[in-house]
Design a protein around this motif. Structure first.
Motif, PDB file in Angstrom:
ATOM      1  N   THR A 157       0.850  -1.191   0.000  1.00 61.27           N
ATOM      2  CA  THR A 157       0.000   0.000   0.000  1.00 61.27           C
ATOM      3  C   THR A 157       0.884   1.239   0.000  1.00 61.27           C
ATOM      4  OG1 THR A 157      -1.831   1.133   1.111  1.00 61.27           O
ATOM      5  CG2 THR A 157      -0.242   0.078   2.519  1.00 61.27           C
ATOM      6  N   VAL A 158       0.337   2.348  -0.464  1.00 61.08           N
ATOM      7  CA  VAL A 158       1.059   3.613  -0.452  1.00 61.08           C
ATOM      8  C   VAL A 158       0.071   4.728  -0.104  1.00 61.08           C
ATOM      9  CG1 VAL A 158       0.778   3.991  -2.944  1.00 61.08           C
ATOM     10  CG2 VAL A 158       2.626   5.146  -1.731  1.00 61.08           C
ATOM     11  N   SER A 159       0.530   5.657   0.711  1.00 59.00           N
ATOM     12  CA  SER A 159      -0.262   6.838   1.050  1.00 59.00           C
ATOM     13  C   SER A 159       0.727   8.000   1.166  1.00 59.00           C
ATOM     14  CB  SER A 159      -1.031   6.634   2.355  1.00 59.00           C
ATOM     15  OG  SER A 159      -0.136   6.504   3.436  1.00 59.00           O
ATOM     16  N   HIS A 160       0.219   9.159   1.520  1.00 61.95           N
ATOM     17  CA  HIS A 160       1.130  10.293   1.706  1.00 61.95           C
ATOM     18  C   HIS A 160       0.606  11.197   2.803  1.00 61.95           C
ATOM     19  CE1 HIS A 160      -1.122  13.699  -0.116  1.00 61.95           C
ATOM     20  NE2 HIS A 160      -1.722  12.753  -0.812  1.00 61.95           N
ATOM     21  N   CYS A 161       1.542  11.981   3.365  1.00 62.71           N
ATOM     22  CA  CYS A 161       1.169  13.018   4.324  1.00 62.71           C
ATOM     23  C   CYS A 161       1.594  14.348   3.716  1.00 62.71           C
ATOM     24  CB  CYS A 161       1.817  12.758   5.682  1.00 62.71           C
ATOM     25  SG  CYS A 161       3.614  12.791   5.638  1.00 62.71           S
ATOM     26  N   ALA A 162       1.925  15.326   4.494  1.00 62.16           N
ATOM     27  CA  ALA A 162       2.229  16.658   3.975  1.00 62.16           C
ATOM     28  C   ALA A 162       3.497  16.706   3.129  1.00 62.16           C
ATOM     29  CB  ALA A 162       2.344  17.649   5.122  1.00 62.16           C
ATOM     30  N   THR A 163       4.481  15.881   3.462  1.00 63.70           N
ATOM     31  CA  THR A 163       5.757  15.947   2.736  1.00 63.70           C
ATOM     32  C   THR A 163       6.318  14.590   2.318  1.00 63.70           C
ATOM     33  OG1 THR A 163       6.993  15.914   4.817  1.00 63.70           O
ATOM     34  CG2 THR A 163       6.475  18.091   3.880  1.00 63.70           C
ATOM     35  N   ARG A 164       5.698  13.488   2.749  1.00 62.61           N
ATOM     36  CA  ARG A 164       6.299  12.171   2.530  1.00 62.61           C
ATOM     37  C   ARG A 164       5.343  11.189   1.873  1.00 62.61           C
ATOM     38  NH1 ARG A 164       7.320  13.227   8.075  1.00 62.61           N
ATOM     39  NH2 ARG A 164       5.757  11.708   8.595  1.00 62.61           N
ATOM     40  N   LEU A 165       5.917  10.290   1.106  1.00 63.78           N
ATOM     41  CA  LEU A 165       5.197   9.113   0.624  1.00 63.78           C
ATOM     42  C   LEU A 165       5.418   8.025   1.663  1.00 63.78           C
ATOM     43  CD1 LEU A 165       6.291   9.009  -3.111  1.00 63.78           C
ATOM     44  CD2 LEU A 165       4.028   9.552  -2.261  1.00 63.78           C
ATOM     45  N   ARG A 166       4.367   7.284   1.977  1.00 61.85           N
ATOM     46  CA  ARG A 166       4.455   6.221   2.982  1.00 61.85           C
ATOM     47  C   ARG A 166       4.154   4.895   2.306  1.00 61.85           C
ATOM     48  NH1 ARG A 166       3.183   8.113   8.468  1.00 61.85           N
ATOM     49  NH2 ARG A 166       3.234  10.376   8.470  1.00 61.85           N
ATOM     50  N   PHE A 167       5.182   4.089   2.105  1.00 64.32           N
ATOM     51  CA  PHE A 167       5.040   2.784   1.466  1.00 64.32           C
ATOM     52  C   PHE A 167       5.047   1.688   2.511  1.00 64.32           C
ATOM     53  CE2 PHE A 167       6.928   5.278  -1.939  1.00 64.32           C
ATOM     54  CZ  PHE A 167       6.233   4.838  -3.055  1.00 64.32           C
ATOM     55  N   VAL A 168       4.182   0.697   2.328  1.00 63.45           N
ATOM     56  CA  VAL A 168       4.301  -0.562   3.043  1.00 63.45           C
ATOM     57  C   VAL A 168       4.733  -1.551   1.974  1.00 63.45           C
ATOM     58  CG1 VAL A 168       3.126  -2.357   4.345  1.00 63.45           C
ATOM     59  CG2 VAL A 168       2.539   0.045   4.724  1.00 63.45           C
ATOM     60  N   LEU A 169       5.910  -2.120   2.173  1.00 62.75           N
ATOM     61  CA  LEU A 169       6.489  -2.995   1.167  1.00 62.75           C
ATOM     62  C   LEU A 169       6.336  -4.456   1.581  1.00 62.75           C
ATOM     63  CD1 LEU A 169       9.772  -0.979   0.507  1.00 62.75           C
ATOM     64  CD2 LEU A 169       7.637  -0.901  -0.786  1.00 62.75           C
ATOM     65  N   ALA A 170       6.077  -5.319   0.614  1.00 61.08           N
ATOM     66  CA  ALA A 170       5.968  -6.757   0.890  1.00 61.08           C
ATOM     67  C   ALA A 170       7.307  -7.282   1.402  1.00 61.08           C
ATOM     68  CB  ALA A 170       5.535  -7.499  -0.374  1.00 61.08           C
ATOM     69  N   ASP A 171       8.408  -6.845   0.787  1.00 62.94           N
ATOM     70  CA  ASP A 171       9.749  -7.218   1.229  1.00 62.94           C
ATOM     71  C   ASP A 171      10.596  -5.953   1.325  1.00 62.94           C
ATOM     72  OD1 ASP A 171      12.170  -8.329   1.816  1.00 62.94           O
ATOM     73  OD2 ASP A 171      12.354  -9.504  -0.034  1.00 62.94           O
ATOM     74  N   PRO A 172      10.702  -5.382   2.520  1.00 62.99           N
ATOM     75  CA  PRO A 172      11.449  -4.125   2.683  1.00 62.99           C
ATOM     76  C   PRO A 172      12.924  -4.242   2.282  1.00 62.99           C
ATOM     77  CG  PRO A 172      10.127  -4.576   4.630  1.00 62.99           C
ATOM     78  CD  PRO A 172      10.059  -5.805   3.762  1.00 62.99           C
ATOM     79  N   LYS A 173      13.465  -5.452   2.287  1.00 62.42           N
ATOM     80  CA  LYS A 173      14.877  -5.640   1.947  1.00 62.42           C
ATOM     81  C   LYS A 173      15.151  -5.393   0.468  1.00 62.42           C
ATOM     82  CE  LYS A 173      15.447  -8.830   5.707  1.00 62.42           C
ATOM     83  NZ  LYS A 173      15.144 -10.169   6.090  1.00 62.42           N
ATOM     84  N   LYS A 174      14.114  -5.426  -0.359  1.00 58.13           N
ATOM     85  CA  LYS A 174      14.294  -5.185  -1.793  1.00 58.13           C
ATOM     86  C   LYS A 174      14.533  -3.704  -2.101  1.00 58.13           C
ATOM     87  CE  LYS A 174      11.649  -8.999  -3.765  1.00 58.13           C
ATOM     88  NZ  LYS A 174      10.480  -9.345  -4.600  1.00 58.13           N
ATOM     89  N   ALA A 175      14.226  -2.825  -1.163  1.00 54.65           N
ATOM     90  CA  ALA A 175      14.394  -1.381  -1.385  1.00 54.65           C
ATOM     91  C   ALA A 175      15.871  -1.021  -1.389  1.00 54.65           C
ATOM     92  CB  ALA A 175      13.657  -0.593  -0.310  1.00 54.65           C
ATOM     93  N   ASP A 176      16.317  -0.390  -2.452  1.00 55.06           N
ATOM     94  CA  ASP A 176      17.690   0.074  -2.600  1.00 55.06           C
ATOM     95  C   ASP A 176      17.729   1.550  -2.195  1.00 55.06           C
ATOM     96  OD1 ASP A 176      20.234   0.812  -3.329  1.00 55.06           O
ATOM     97  OD2 ASP A 176      20.149  -0.097  -5.335  1.00 55.06           O
ATOM     98  N   ILE A 177      18.038   1.797  -0.937  1.00 57.34           N
ATOM     99  CA  ILE A 177      17.961   3.146  -0.372  1.00 57.34           C
ATOM    100  C   ILE A 177      18.909   4.112  -1.087  1.00 57.34           C
ATOM    101  CG2 ILE A 177      18.325   4.510   1.731  1.00 57.34           C
ATOM    102  CD1 ILE A 177      17.324   2.017   3.267  1.00 57.34           C
ATOM    103  N   GLU A 178      20.124   3.657  -1.396  1.00 58.62           N
ATOM    104  CA  GLU A 178      21.079   4.540  -2.079  1.00 58.62           C
ATOM    105  C   GLU A 178      20.543   4.972  -3.443  1.00 58.62           C
ATOM    106  OE1 GLU A 178      25.039   2.970  -2.231  1.00 58.62           O
ATOM    107  OE2 GLU A 178      24.989   2.444  -0.100  1.00 58.62           O
TER     108      GLU A 178
END
Length: 192
Positions: free
Chosen positions: A23-44
């Protein structure tokens, strides 16, 4: 083609694709993702995207700081991916799947106590002010308090005790109300 189309494409690659988004939502300045596998996110890789100002993980949600144009970015993301729009509450609930038991417990307790924190703070401030006027000796060479020299302030001192203590006396009621509200039971409080 939208203003953020290239950034959205890069973002989707960085978070592990559309299929990794629960799922994805947002607030005033940020996108808020809930990821099935957070380890797949490449932060760099994500933080190198032009419109991304930073990222962090909190409460089981991977949050990406976009800034003031987050709603435009979010709307384009929804349009280009076909994802379903969701609220912050839905994202919070989905984000709990990425938390351990202790984190989920703390999250639930925080949601219960957050609505009553203002009342607790006000009660503490009232009792603190009451202590200043009733217990600190400012007058007659430090031998008398404001309540000793003024009948008006003595009455205020007594009245503030009532208000300040009432907040803490009814704290169990406030906690019960907050729990019922969190569980959605506030509709059933009316007796038939």
């Amino acid at each position: 083609m939208g203003k953020f189309s290239n950034d959205i494409r890069e973002l989707l690659e960085g978070i592990g694709g559309k299929e990794n988004i629960v799922t994805v939502s947002h607030c005033a300045t940020r996108l808020r993702f809930v990821l099935a596998d957070p380890k797949k996110a490449d932060i760099e890789k994500i933080e190198k995207i032009k419109s991304v100002k930073g990222s962090f993980t909190q409460a089981g949600q991977f949050q990406i700081i976009i800034g003031n144009e987050v709603s435009v970015f979010y709307n384009e993301l929804i349009k280009e991916t076909g994802l379903k729009e969701s609220s912050k509450d839905e994202a919070k609930k989905a984000g709990r799947q990425n938390m351990n038991l202790l984190q989920r417990l703390i999250s639930h307790l925080a949601e219960i106590f957050a609505p009553i924190i203002p009342a607790i703070v006000v009660g503490g401030l009232i009792l603190g002010f009451r202590n200043v006027i009733g217990d600190i000796a400012f007058y007659e060479d430090g031998t008398k308090t404001l309540t000793d020299v003024s009948q008006f302030w003595a009455g205020v001192h007594h009245f503030l005790w009532l208000i300040g203590e009432a907040i803490f006396f009814f704290l169990p009621v406030g906690i019960t109300w907050s729990i019922a509200k969190k569980w959605g039971q506030h509709k059933f409080w009316v007796l038939s």
